[in-house]
Design a protein around this motif. Structure first.
Motif, short mmCIF file in Angstrom:
data_model
loop_
_atom_site.label_atom_id
_atom_site.label_comp_id
_atom_site.label_asym_id
_atom_site.label_seq_id
_atom_site.Cartn_x
_atom_site.Cartn_y
_atom_site.Cartn_z
N GLU A 99 10.76 -8.33 7.74
CA GLU A 99 10.33 -7.81 6.74
C GLU A 99 8.75 -7.28 6.71
O GLU A 99 8.10 -7.66 6.51
N PRO A 100 9.27 -6.64 7.99
CA PRO A 100 8.01 -5.59 8.03
C PRO A 100 7.04 -4.79 7.38
O PRO A 100 6.33 -4.14 7.60
N THR A 101 7.87 -3.90 6.63
CA THR A 101 7.84 -2.77 5.53
C THR A 101 6.84 -3.54 4.10
O THR A 101 6.56 -3.50 3.85
N ASN A 102 6.88 -4.90 4.43
CA ASN A 102 5.59 -5.06 2.48
C ASN A 102 4.60 -4.51 3.26
O ASN A 102 3.94 -5.43 4.21
N HIS A 103 3.64 -4.22 1.95
CA HIS A 103 2.76 -3.39 2.45
C HIS A 103 2.51 -2.29 2.68
O HIS A 103 1.24 -1.32 2.96
N LEU A 104 3.33 -1.68 3.70
CA LEU A 104 3.60 -0.21 4.34
C LEU A 104 3.66 0.67 3.59
O LEU A 104 5.14 0.76 2.63
N ASP A 105 2.58 1.43 3.31
CA ASP A 105 2.91 2.81 2.67
C ASP A 105 3.31 3.77 3.48
O ASP A 105 4.91 3.58 4.31
N ILE A 106 4.38 4.71 2.65
CA ILE A 106 5.18 5.48 3.40
C ILE A 106 5.15 6.17 4.64
O ILE A 106 5.81 5.95 5.45
N THR A 107 4.42 6.81 4.52
CA THR A 107 3.62 7.29 5.60
C THR A 107 4.08 6.33 7.12
O THR A 107 4.91 5.99 8.11
N ALA A 108 3.06 4.70 6.33
CA ALA A 108 3.45 3.97 7.60
C ALA A 108 4.43 3.21 8.09
O ALA A 108 4.76 3.39 8.83
N ARG A 109 5.09 3.97 7.18
CA ARG A 109 7.41 2.78 7.44
C ARG A 109 8.02 4.09 8.27
O ARG A 109 8.45 3.29 9.48
N LYS A 133 4.78 8.29 -23.49
CA LYS A 133 6.33 7.84 -24.00
C LYS A 133 7.42 7.84 -23.00
O LYS A 133 7.36 9.26 -22.29
N ASN A 134 8.04 6.87 -22.25
CA ASN A 134 9.26 7.76 -21.40
C ASN A 134 8.81 7.33 -20.09
O ASN A 134 10.44 7.89 -19.42
N GLU A 135 8.00 7.86 -19.51
CA GLU A 135 7.69 8.52 -17.93
C GLU A 135 7.29 7.36 -16.83
O GLU A 135 7.37 5.92 -17.18
N GLN A 136 7.35 7.53 -15.85
CA GLN A 136 7.66 6.42 -15.02
C GLN A 136 6.94 7.76 -14.01
O GLN A 136 7.06 8.49 -13.52
N VAL A 137 5.86 6.76 -13.57
CA VAL A 137 4.44 7.36 -13.06
C VAL A 137 3.89 6.30 -11.50
O VAL A 137 3.73 5.14 -11.43
N ALA A 138 4.70 6.77 -10.52
CA ALA A 138 4.08 6.24 -9.16
C ALA A 138 2.96 6.84 -8.31
O ALA A 138 2.71 7.94 -7.63
N ILE A 139 2.11 5.74 -7.99
CA ILE A 139 0.95 5.49 -8.06
C ILE A 139 0.75 5.26 -5.79
O ILE A 139 1.15 4.42 -5.43
N ALA A 140 1.07 6.81 -5.56
CA ALA A 140 1.44 6.73 -3.64
C ALA A 140 -0.62 6.80 -3.64
O ALA A 140 -1.69 7.09 -3.73
N GLY A 141 -0.10 6.47 -1.83
CA GLY A 141 -1.47 7.17 -0.80
C GLY A 141 -1.09 6.28 0.00
O GLY A 141 -0.74 4.92 0.35
N LYS A 142 -1.88 6.43 1.15
CA LYS A 142 -1.82 5.71 2.41
C LYS A 142 -2.50 3.72 1.93
O LYS A 142 -3.69 3.81 1.25
#
Length: 496
Positions: free
Chosen positions: A142-152, A334-343
């Motif tokens: 499981e190396p991807t746990n806690h890696l952001d998208i760029t790091a992955r 209401k009924n939105e899905q918002v993802a917080i991204a960042g390194k």
């Protein structure tokens, strides 16, 4: 080429009533980049421990190589990175610096405290140490746990370009697809080896599952027919038994045979029919158990009159003299899905904690939560202990409903009697997810909900969100998942 050979492997934990491996046989070439996949609790990490001779088993594991495991256990987090690495093992410092460069980590990080690094930076440090060791075979869990998208993406490219082989456990479909050239799947009844990446595995498995499903449907019809035949023959045998008893009574004075001889013969025939039918039914039903089915999950979502549940305006956080990210503004409706991204390390979890009063960091700007709303949170860290009954009582959720969701998530019934601290990380995460789904809520806040969950669970959550569209604020780095649920992304950018 060196091979890892497994012969007639038999293993099961004493606390469980089922075998994880029942006379398993396998040959692995150490030049392969092998992806190890399967549902949580099926024995992926256990197999890595068996390869390292950490558990007693029956059978043979033949290898001519030594193994090194990731993530390595770090006991002294307050040391600098270079001091910590020296505590772990012997290595050539130039080799570690070379690996760090390949992982896009600056050299001066070696002089920082390991404890002050983000989870993603710690992961990269330990991976660099893993591959600086050229003498042992890597087992990567499981190396991807806690890696952001760029790091992955960086780590995926790093592993893909390695000349040496390894065994990799991951539930990130895009990540494992980009890295591996063979897939080993631990399924319900067997272990199957596939050549190719994850996408190739999915195609081959779908064809096999479609064929199996056809066989299942045919077998189910045969089971129904056999049971109907059994009922008819049982009815016939009983009628013959009754007729035999009546005849014996009429011929009692002239018959030289005991009164119950005919009845006993009829009962023996009925029992023989029952035994044959039971055997045939069990054989057919056994065929039906080979496919993993993904069941629909439910969520206790309570929509209310609020159209805007979170409103953030020019908000920035500061720890000490360090400003985490540039001022950010966004809204969760209401009924939105918002993802917080960042390194990694930019302050995503700190932002969520500050919004809900769980952090005392300094801030500028505003973050407003709608009044009188109920919130359900999936926590990134899970440190519960005790039984599932204790857990249900502490969290004021129905125990039977908790077990029902855990079964839908793929938790075996035998696991229900185990203490939480004795369960795998994936099993623990399922408990946390089940709790969050059961709590009545207007707003859901999920901090890296997919960590340790298997592919089937990820698909279940994707389906759940698509059906219910709950109001959701989340932190997640799985690109496939975010695209699937159509999440709006808010990017946190570090201060220069």
């Amino acid at each position: 080429m060196t091979k890892i050979e497994i012969k007639n492997l038999v293993f099961g934990y004493d606390s469980q009533n089922i075998l994880l491996f029942d006379h398993a046989n396998l040959n692995i070439d150490n030049s392969w980049k092998l992806g190890l996949i399967g549902r949580n609790g099926r024995g992926k990490t256990t197999l890595l421990r068996l390869l390292q001779d950490q558990l007693e088993y029956r059978g043979e594991i033949i290898k001519q190589i030594n193994f090194v495991y990731f993530p390595q256990k770090v006991t002294e987090h307050n040391l600098t990175v270079i001091e910590m690495l020296n505590k772990q093992t012997q290595f050539e410092e130039w080799q570690v610096r070379k690996e760090l460069a390949l992982l896009d980590i600056r050299e001066d990080i070696l002089n920082l405290s390991f404890d002050d690094l983000s989870g993603g930076e710690q992961t990269k440090i330990l991976l660099a140490l893993l591959f600086a060791d050229k003498n042992n075979f890597p087992l990567i869990d499981e190396p991807t746990n806690h890696l952001d998208i760029t790091a992955r993406e960086i780590v995926a490219n790093y592993l893909r370009t390695k000349k040496q082989g390894f065994i990799l456990i991951s539930h990130d479909r895009a990540f494992i697809d980009a890295v591996v050239d063979h897939v080993l799947a631990i399924e319900r009844k067997k272990i199957l080896l596939y050549q190719g990446n994850y996408q190739s595995y999915e195609m081959q498995k779908k064809l096999a599952d479609d064929l199996q499903q056809q066989q299942n449907e045919k077998a189910q019809k045969e089971v129904t027919r056999l049971k109907q035949t059994y009922r008819e023959k049982e009815k016939w045998a009983k009628s013959r038994e009754s007729a035999g008893k009546g005849k014996n009574k009429r011929k009692l004075k002239i018959s030289s045979r005991p009164d119950d001889t005919v009845a006993k013969n009829q009962m023996r025939r009925a029992k023989a029919i029952e035994t044959r039918m039971d055997k045939k039914v069990k054989e057919k039903e056994q065929v039906i158990k080979n496919i993993d089915f993904v069941e629909q999950l439910n969520i206790n979502f309570k929509s209310d009159h609020h159209n805007s549940l979170i409103k953030v305006n020019k908000l920035s956080l500061t720890i000490g003299n360090h400003k985490l990210f540039k001022p950010i503004s966004f809204e969760v409706k209401k009924n939105e899905q918002v993802a917080i991204a960042g390194k990694n390390g930019v302050g995503k979890t700190s932002l969520i904690k500050s919004l809900f009063g769980k952090s005392k960091v300094n801030y500028t700007g505003t973050g407003v939560i709608a009044n009188n709303i109920s919130v359900s949170i999936i926590r990134q860290s899970f440190d519960e202990r005790g039984t599932l009954t204790d857990f249900a009582d502490r969290n004021k959720i129905d125990y039977q409903e908790l077990l029902n969701i855990l079964r839908k998530l793929g938790t075996e019934r035998e696991t229900f009697v185990n203490r939480i601290e004795d369960m795998s990380l994936g099993q623990k995460k399922r408990i946390e997810v089940a709790r969050a789904l059961l709590i009545p809520a207007t707003l859901y806040v999920w901090d890296e909900p997919l960590n340790y969950l298997d592919v089937y669970n990820r698909q279940q959550l994707e389906q759940l969100i698509s059906v219910y569209r709950p109001t959701l604020l989340l932190i997640e780095h799985d690109e496939h998942f975010l695209s699937s649920i159509g999440a709006t992304r808010i990017e946190l950018r570090a201060e220069e």
